[in-house]
Design a protein around this motif. Structure first.
Motif, mmCIF file in Angstrom:
data_model
loop_
_atom_site.group_PDB
_atom_site.id
_atom_site.type_symbol
_atom_site.label_atom_id
_atom_site.label_comp_id
_atom_site.label_asym_id
_atom_site.label_seq_id
_atom_site.Cartn_x
_atom_site.Cartn_y
_atom_site.Cartn_z
ATOM 1 N N HIS A 75 33.682 -128.274 17.328
ATOM 2 C CA HIS A 75 32.250 -128.547 17.410
ATOM 3 C C HIS A 75 31.490 -127.471 16.644
ATOM 4 O O HIS A 75 31.763 -126.273 16.799
ATOM 5 C CB HIS A 75 31.803 -128.571 18.873
ATOM 6 C CG HIS A 75 30.455 -129.194 19.070
ATOM 7 N ND1 HIS A 75 29.285 -128.581 18.670
ATOM 8 C CD2 HIS A 75 30.088 -130.395 19.599
ATOM 9 C CE1 HIS A 75 28.257 -129.354 18.962
ATOM 10 N NE2 HIS A 75 28.715 -130.455 19.530
ATOM 11 N N PRO A 76 30.542 -127.852 15.794
ATOM 12 C CA PRO A 76 29.849 -126.836 14.970
ATOM 13 C C PRO A 76 29.040 -125.830 15.774
ATOM 14 O O PRO A 76 28.740 -124.745 15.278
ATOM 15 C CB PRO A 76 28.942 -127.674 14.056
ATOM 16 C CG PRO A 76 28.823 -129.007 14.730
ATOM 17 C CD PRO A 76 30.117 -129.216 15.453
ATOM 18 N N ALA A 77 28.676 -126.175 17.022
ATOM 19 C CA ALA A 77 27.923 -125.226 17.847
ATOM 20 C C ALA A 77 28.823 -124.273 18.619
ATOM 21 O O ALA A 77 28.319 -123.341 19.245
ATOM 22 C CB ALA A 77 27.021 -125.981 18.826
ATOM 23 N N ALA A 78 30.139 -124.493 18.592
ATOM 24 C CA ALA A 78 31.051 -123.610 19.320
ATOM 25 C C ALA A 78 30.947 -122.194 18.766
ATOM 26 O O ALA A 78 30.752 -121.982 17.562
ATOM 27 C CB ALA A 78 32.480 -124.124 19.221
ATOM 28 N N ASP A 164 21.273 -125.699 19.880
ATOM 29 C CA ASP A 164 21.368 -126.933 19.098
ATOM 30 C C ASP A 164 22.574 -127.777 19.507
ATOM 31 O O ASP A 164 23.291 -128.305 18.671
ATOM 32 C CB ASP A 164 21.427 -126.611 17.594
ATOM 33 C CG ASP A 164 21.102 -127.827 16.734
ATOM 34 O OD1 ASP A 164 20.400 -128.730 17.227
ATOM 35 O OD2 ASP A 164 21.575 -127.887 15.577
ATOM 36 N N VAL A 165 22.768 -127.875 20.814
ATOM 37 C CA VAL A 165 23.836 -128.731 21.346
ATOM 38 C C VAL A 165 23.205 -130.024 21.830
ATOM 39 O O VAL A 165 22.291 -129.997 22.663
ATOM 40 C CB VAL A 165 24.581 -128.028 22.496
ATOM 41 C CG1 VAL A 165 25.646 -128.945 23.077
ATOM 42 C CG2 VAL A 165 25.218 -126.733 21.992
ATOM 43 N N PRO A 166 23.641 -131.176 21.326
ATOM 44 C CA PRO A 166 22.991 -132.445 21.673
ATOM 45 C C PRO A 166 23.168 -132.806 23.137
ATOM 46 O O PRO A 166 24.057 -132.312 23.835
ATOM 47 C CB PRO A 166 23.701 -133.459 20.759
ATOM 48 C CG PRO A 166 24.990 -132.820 20.387
ATOM 49 C CD PRO A 166 24.728 -131.343 20.350
ATOM 50 N N GLY A 167 22.300 -133.722 23.588
ATOM 51 C CA GLY A 167 22.261 -134.097 24.989
ATOM 52 C C GLY A 167 23.548 -134.681 25.513
ATOM 53 O O GLY A 167 23.789 -134.655 26.725
ATOM 54 N N ALA A 168 24.395 -135.213 24.635
ATOM 55 C CA ALA A 168 25.662 -135.786 25.086
ATOM 56 C C ALA A 168 26.543 -134.751 25.778
ATOM 57 O O ALA A 168 27.437 -135.115 26.551
ATOM 58 C CB ALA A 168 26.412 -136.389 23.899
ATOM 59 N N TRP A 169 26.290 -133.474 25.520
ATOM 60 C CA TRP A 169 27.106 -132.408 26.105
ATOM 61 C C TRP A 169 26.387 -131.704 27.259
ATOM 62 O O TRP A 169 26.799 -130.630 27.681
ATOM 63 C CB TRP A 169 27.499 -131.398 25.030
ATOM 64 C CG TRP A 169 28.371 -132.019 23.995
ATOM 65 C CD1 TRP A 169 27.994 -132.463 22.765
ATOM 66 C CD2 TRP A 169 29.757 -132.321 24.118
ATOM 67 N NE1 TRP A 169 29.061 -133.010 22.104
ATOM 68 C CE2 TRP A 169 30.166 -132.942 22.904
ATOM 69 C CE3 TRP A 169 30.699 -132.138 25.128
ATOM 70 C CZ2 TRP A 169 31.475 -133.365 22.683
ATOM 71 C CZ3 TRP A 169 32.004 -132.554 24.905
ATOM 72 C CH2 TRP A 169 32.372 -133.159 23.701
ATOM 73 N N ARG A 170 25.316 -132.319 27.774
ATOM 74 C CA ARG A 170 24.609 -131.751 28.913
ATOM 75 C C ARG A 170 25.212 -132.287 30.217
ATOM 76 O O ARG A 170 25.583 -133.461 30.279
ATOM 77 C CB ARG A 170 23.124 -132.094 28.856
ATOM 78 C CG ARG A 170 22.458 -131.854 27.497
ATOM 79 C CD ARG A 170 22.072 -130.420 27.269
ATOM 80 N NE ARG A 170 21.491 -130.257 25.939
ATOM 81 C CZ ARG A 170 20.206 -130.431 25.637
ATOM 82 N NH1 ARG A 170 19.369 -130.791 26.581
ATOM 83 N NH2 ARG A 170 19.766 -130.240 24.418
ATOM 84 N N PRO A 171 25.259 -131.524 31.307
ATOM 85 C CA PRO A 171 24.876 -130.113 31.309
ATOM 86 C C PRO A 171 25.863 -129.273 30.505
ATOM 87 O O PRO A 171 27.077 -129.455 30.614
ATOM 88 C CB PRO A 171 24.909 -129.746 32.788
ATOM 89 C CG PRO A 171 25.907 -130.689 33.388
ATOM 90 C CD PRO A 171 25.763 -131.968 32.624
ATOM 91 N N LEU A 172 25.321 -128.395 29.691
ATOM 92 C CA LEU A 172 26.149 -127.525 28.867
ATOM 93 C C LEU A 172 26.691 -126.383 29.725
ATOM 94 O O LEU A 172 25.949 -125.761 30.477
ATOM 95 C CB LEU A 172 25.315 -126.966 27.716
ATOM 96 C CG LEU A 172 26.054 -126.074 26.719
ATOM 97 C CD1 LEU A 172 27.148 -126.836 25.998
ATOM 98 C CD2 LEU A 172 25.066 -125.483 25.707
ATOM 99 N N ARG A 173 27.978 -126.128 29.591
ATOM 100 C CA ARG A 173 28.608 -125.048 30.340
ATOM 101 C C ARG A 173 29.194 -124.020 29.375
ATOM 102 O O ARG A 173 29.442 -124.312 28.204
ATOM 103 C CB ARG A 173 29.697 -125.590 31.259
ATOM 104 C CG ARG A 173 29.188 -126.548 32.323
ATOM 105 C CD ARG A 173 30.304 -127.027 33.227
ATOM 106 N NE ARG A 173 31.310 -127.764 32.470
ATOM 107 C CZ ARG A 173 32.544 -128.035 32.911
ATOM 108 N NH1 ARG A 173 32.930 -127.603 34.104
ATOM 109 N NH2 ARG A 173 33.389 -128.725 32.174
ATOM 110 N N ALA A 174 29.414 -122.829 29.883
ATOM 111 C CA ALA A 174 30.012 -121.761 29.086
ATOM 112 C C ALA A 174 30.973 -120.963 29.951
ATOM 113 O O ALA A 174 30.791 -120.853 31.163
ATOM 114 C CB ALA A 174 28.941 -120.832 28.520
#
Length: 237
Positions: A75-78, A164-174
């Motif tokens: 993923h480009p935002a990784a 810049d992580v699209p909504g498809a990956w929400r909730p975003l975790r780390a």
């Protein structure tokens, strides 16, 4: 705590690079805690320039990323992609000695435990380099009761938008390094270069320590350097 205020982000990057170069010269096999984020782009650019002209040698260092997003590896935002663009081999690190949590791990909880053990097996961090969020977060230790070990955290949507992580990956975790490993680092370096960080910087420097401002929980570190641009230092008297 040593607080240095400089005119702008470029000067902050150069001063931070001086700290890293000095630590690497004294201990070539040092273990680094490395961040991502916009604040660090000028810093990594300065490291690349020094490495390119032979003024920086990190070939024997080890690097541990502070965090990684729970996203597919490609993923480009990784943050893995960020480090490949800005740091790692481009600043002279040996890629085989650069560790980052696996954001695509089938069991993120087990990955947290594995990464914690990897940091401990290296003897902990010699130098942790940190940015600070406008809400005071360091790595992804968000406001609230502190967590000492590597852990999984759900990020607010506002942070997902900045990343810049699209909504498809929400909730975003780390997966993020806990405050235990960061506070146990032999030396800690915090950089802040924008006006939006001024309130968090004031909380860190002036106190009192509070889990409302995670950065303030670093204040008792015996070797804490805080390098600020004039904008980020605007809240200090």
């Amino acid at each position: 705590m040593r607080v240095v205020t400089l005119p702008d982000a470029g000067a902050v990057a150069r001063a931070a690079a001086d700290v890293l170069a000095g630590e690497a010269a004294a201990r070539p096999d040092l273990a680094l805690g490395l961040p991502t984020g916009r604040t660090m782009i000028p810093f990594y650019a300065e490291l690349r320039e020094r490495f390119g002209r032979g003024a920086l040698d990190l070939s024997r260092a080890r690097a541990f990323n502070l965090d990684e997003l729970v996203l597919p590896r490609d993923h480009p935002a990784a943050f893995c992609a960020y480090m490949e663009r800005h740091a790692w081999e481009r600043v002279g690190l040996d890629r085989s000695r650069c560790a980052i949590p696996d954001g695509a791990a089938a069991d993120p909880g087990a990955e947290c435990a594995r990464y914690d053990l990897e940091i401990a097996a290296a003897g902990g961090l010699d130098l942790a380099i940190l940015g600070v969020g406008a809400d005071g977060h360091v790595a992804y230790n968000l406001p609230g009761p502190p967590v000492e070990r590597v852990h999984l955290v759900e990020l607010p949507d506002a942070l997902a938008e900045v990343l810049d992580v699209p909504g498809a990956w929400r909730p975003l975790r780390a997966i993020t390094m806990g405050l235990g490993a960061i506070r146990a680092a032999r030396r800690t370096l915090v950089l802040a270069t924008s006006a939006e960080k001024a309130e968090a910087v004031r909380a860190m420097v002036a106190g009192p320590a509070s889990d409302r401002w995670p950065c303030s929980l670093l204040a008792g570190h015996p070797r804490l350097d805080v390098i600020l641009s004039a904008e980020a230092a605007a809240g200090l008297s």
